[in-house]
Scaffold this motif. Structure first.
Motif: not given
Length: 598
Positions: A179, A182, A184, A196-197, A201, A219, A222-223, A357, A507
């Motif tokens: 995680m 990853i 984005i 970054s995640v 977010i 997001l 990506t998931w 994150a 997430w």
């Protein structure tokens, strides 16, 4: 008078110089290994006490346990901080593996101690607990006797400990590592950015709906791309846990979490029952806010959207001053501690890529310090996160003089001090609002907390409970996980949320924490409990801080029901207790609808 500047990058060298290459840290780990070996030798020669004067032998083991816990926590917290600031720190990953192995050795040996203690004659046991050297540990020692894990033989425990390193905790560590790496891709004002995640977010509270929507779908994409991998991780974690439960004869998947929270199931049922009965007002709030945004129903990507243009950008220095000022209105100890945290570099808040994150607070019991980690993006949400994590740090501060045996407080209480600190900031800020728009902005932020705890957290609990029940029958596919998530969100939000993230199970890091299942309801508990504490604080003024500190200090040596009864005089197995807290939040809904309607 010149303005004070606060650094946004923490100081870790004051703990161990040199980061993951620190020779001090390696020495610390070597010392831990020696201490563990000594503890193992003492345990191997420890026989079931037959006389009351053998209480000293138990006390010697307790001192080892307290010291080892302190030293493991010191090293583990440092490595956690290293990986948060740089998830690609390979040496830190290696060190994390070493600490995991050491901790597994410790937990295995600790179980042997528990297995020996449980064989003590009950009458002698009561006499031992009343001796001068053991009386301070009476609660913990009695808890050990009731530990469900003592059902396993030494051979089975040994095998289980070996499997947990590579077959259980490793999955949780792999999740965090994956995680954190990853990136984005998000289009912002026509420019593509790699975030970054955590940064992606954070865009949930961006003033532009277009940006919020873009981030939401980036997001989600990506998931979807990684859903099968995440489903495998989640299934393996749950599968291992269920096998352990089966060995112990446990059928109720919630039982482990209740034990760890030192809570009765009756208490949990009372809380969820009241929350379920009072969802209509919060659905009304979501519908009202959706209407303001031009929608019939609340879009999930608009939930964190600011309700007004007030205070859209807050500079870090202003945020720190804001927090310190309002902490000071509650109590001198909280303000003094927080100033120390900022001045000594305990806070990591810089907004940069390649960070973890997840915001958190790590305690360093050996040096009696804490470190707070977050990404400060300049919103009121970030200010509340800062206050929240400082609340955790203040809890650590309150516990610094407590013996290592009595430092471990349950998760539900861990979320109390943090939520309490958030409430201090929100309540005073709302009172001091200079305009209706500013008041509305802050009231909206407060209500988001209520929705998160009464609806979002409830949906997480419902999802996890359903998932574990189905996992007993075999692997649960990623598509089925989405379906369970949809069902949980529909019930948790009372049907008031549109376009939710069905990949929330991907997430939400709490589902992947191997140490603690059902790390969801403690947030709702902490929120409502903090409301009760806050009501007492407003009633008593600054004089309440002393009582508050005593409650925090007792939090590691009492069951949750007794702790609340002692310090608040309330029965938390009764729905009446939880109803009082929710009614306070309903008043916020009434005020919000009144202000937005006019």
């Amino acid at each position: 008078m010149s303005e004070t500047k606060y650094r946004q990058v923490w100081n870790l060298d004051s703990l161990f110089i040199g980061g993951s290459e620190s020779s001090q840290l390696l020495d610390h780990i070597r010392h831990l290994e020696i201490e563990i070996s000594e503890f193992e030798e003492k345990t191997n020669s420890f026989n079931v006490p037959q006389k009351i004067n053998e209480s000293i032998n138990v006390a010697i083991l307790i001192d080892y346990i307290g010291d080892i816990r302190t030293n493991i926590s010191q090293a583990n917290s440092f490595i956690t901080c290293l990986l948060a600031q740089n998830p690609k720190d390979r040496q830190a990953i290696i060190l994390q593996g070493k600490i995991t192995t050491i901790n597994t050795r410790f937990e295995f040996t600790l179980k042997k101690v528990k297995n020996t203690l449980v064989k003590i004659d009950y009458h002698l046991w009561e006499c031992l607990l009343n001796t001068d050297v053991l009386t301070n540990y009476k609660f913990i020692l009695n808890e050990w006797r009731e530990d469900v894990e003592t059902n396993l033989s030494d051979e089975e425990q040994n095998l289980l400990s070996d499997l947990m390193v590579d077959g259980y905790h490793a999955w949780g560590q792999f999740y965090n590592s994956f995680m954190n790496n990853i990136m984005i891709k998000v289009q912002i004002n026509g420019e593509q950015k790699n975030l970054s995640v955590g940064q992606a977010i954070n865009l949930r509270s961006h003033p532009s709906e277009e940006v919020r929507k873009e981030s939401h779908y980036a997001l989600e994409d990506t998931w979807k791309e990684n859903a099968e991998l995440f489903a495998k991780i989640l299934n393996h974690i749950a599968g291992f846990r269920l096998q352990v439960y089966k060995k112990h004869g446990l059928d109720n998947v919630i039982q482990e979490s209740l034990i760890k929270n030192r809570m009765k199931e009756k208490t949990l049922d009372a809380m969820w029952s009241v929350i379920s009965k009072f969802k209509d007002p919060f659905a009304d709030y979501l519908n009202q806010k959706a209407k303001i945004n031009g929608h019939k129903k609340m879009k999930s990507f608009n939930f964190w959207a600011p309700i007004t243009t007030e205070n859209q950008k807050i500079e870090y220095e202003d945020a720190v001053n804001f927090v310190l000022e309002h902490f000071g209105e509650f109590g001198t100890e909280l303000e003094k501690f927080s100033r120390k945290a900022f001045s000594e570099g305990w806070i990591e808040a810089e907004d940069r890529a390649n960070k973890s994150a997840v915001a958190f607070c790590s305690g360093f019991p050996l040096s009696k310090e804490s470190r707070v980690f977050m990404t400060f993006g300049g919103t009121i949400t970030d200010v509340l996160t800062l206050a929240h994590e400082l609340g955790h740090a203040f809890h650590n501060e309150a516990m610094k003089s407590i013996h290592g045996m009595n430092k471990q407080y349950p998760m539900c209480i861990a979320e109390t001090a943090s939520t309490f600190s958030e409430m201090i900031i929100l309540d005073v800020a709302i009172q001091k609002a200079k305009s209706t728009n500013e008041k509305l902005f802050l009231l909206d932020e407060k209500l988001k907390r209520s929705v998160m705890n009464f609806m979002n957290i409830h949906s997480r609990f419902l999802f996890e409970k359903k998932f574990y029940e189905e996992r007993k029958e075999g692997i649960v596919s990623s598509s089925r996980l989405n379906e369970i998530m949809q069902e949980a969100i529909d019930e948790g939000y009372d049907g008031s949320l549109d376009n939710p993230s069905l990949h929330s199970w991907v997430w939400t890091p709490h589902y992947y924490i191997t140490q603690s299942p059902f790390y969801n309801f403690p947030y709702s508990f902490g929120y409502l409990f903090a409301l009760s504490l806050f009501a007492k604080a407003k009633e008593k003024g600054k004089g309440f801080e002393k009582s508050y500190l005593n409650l925090l200090r007792n939090s590691g040596s009492m069951c949750t029901e007794d702790l609340v009864m002692k310090h608040l005089g309330e029965d938390i197995t009764s729905e009446a207790f939880w109803k009082k807290g929710i009614e306070l939040c309903i008043k916020d809904v009434d005020e919000f609808i009144k202000l937005t309607s006019s």
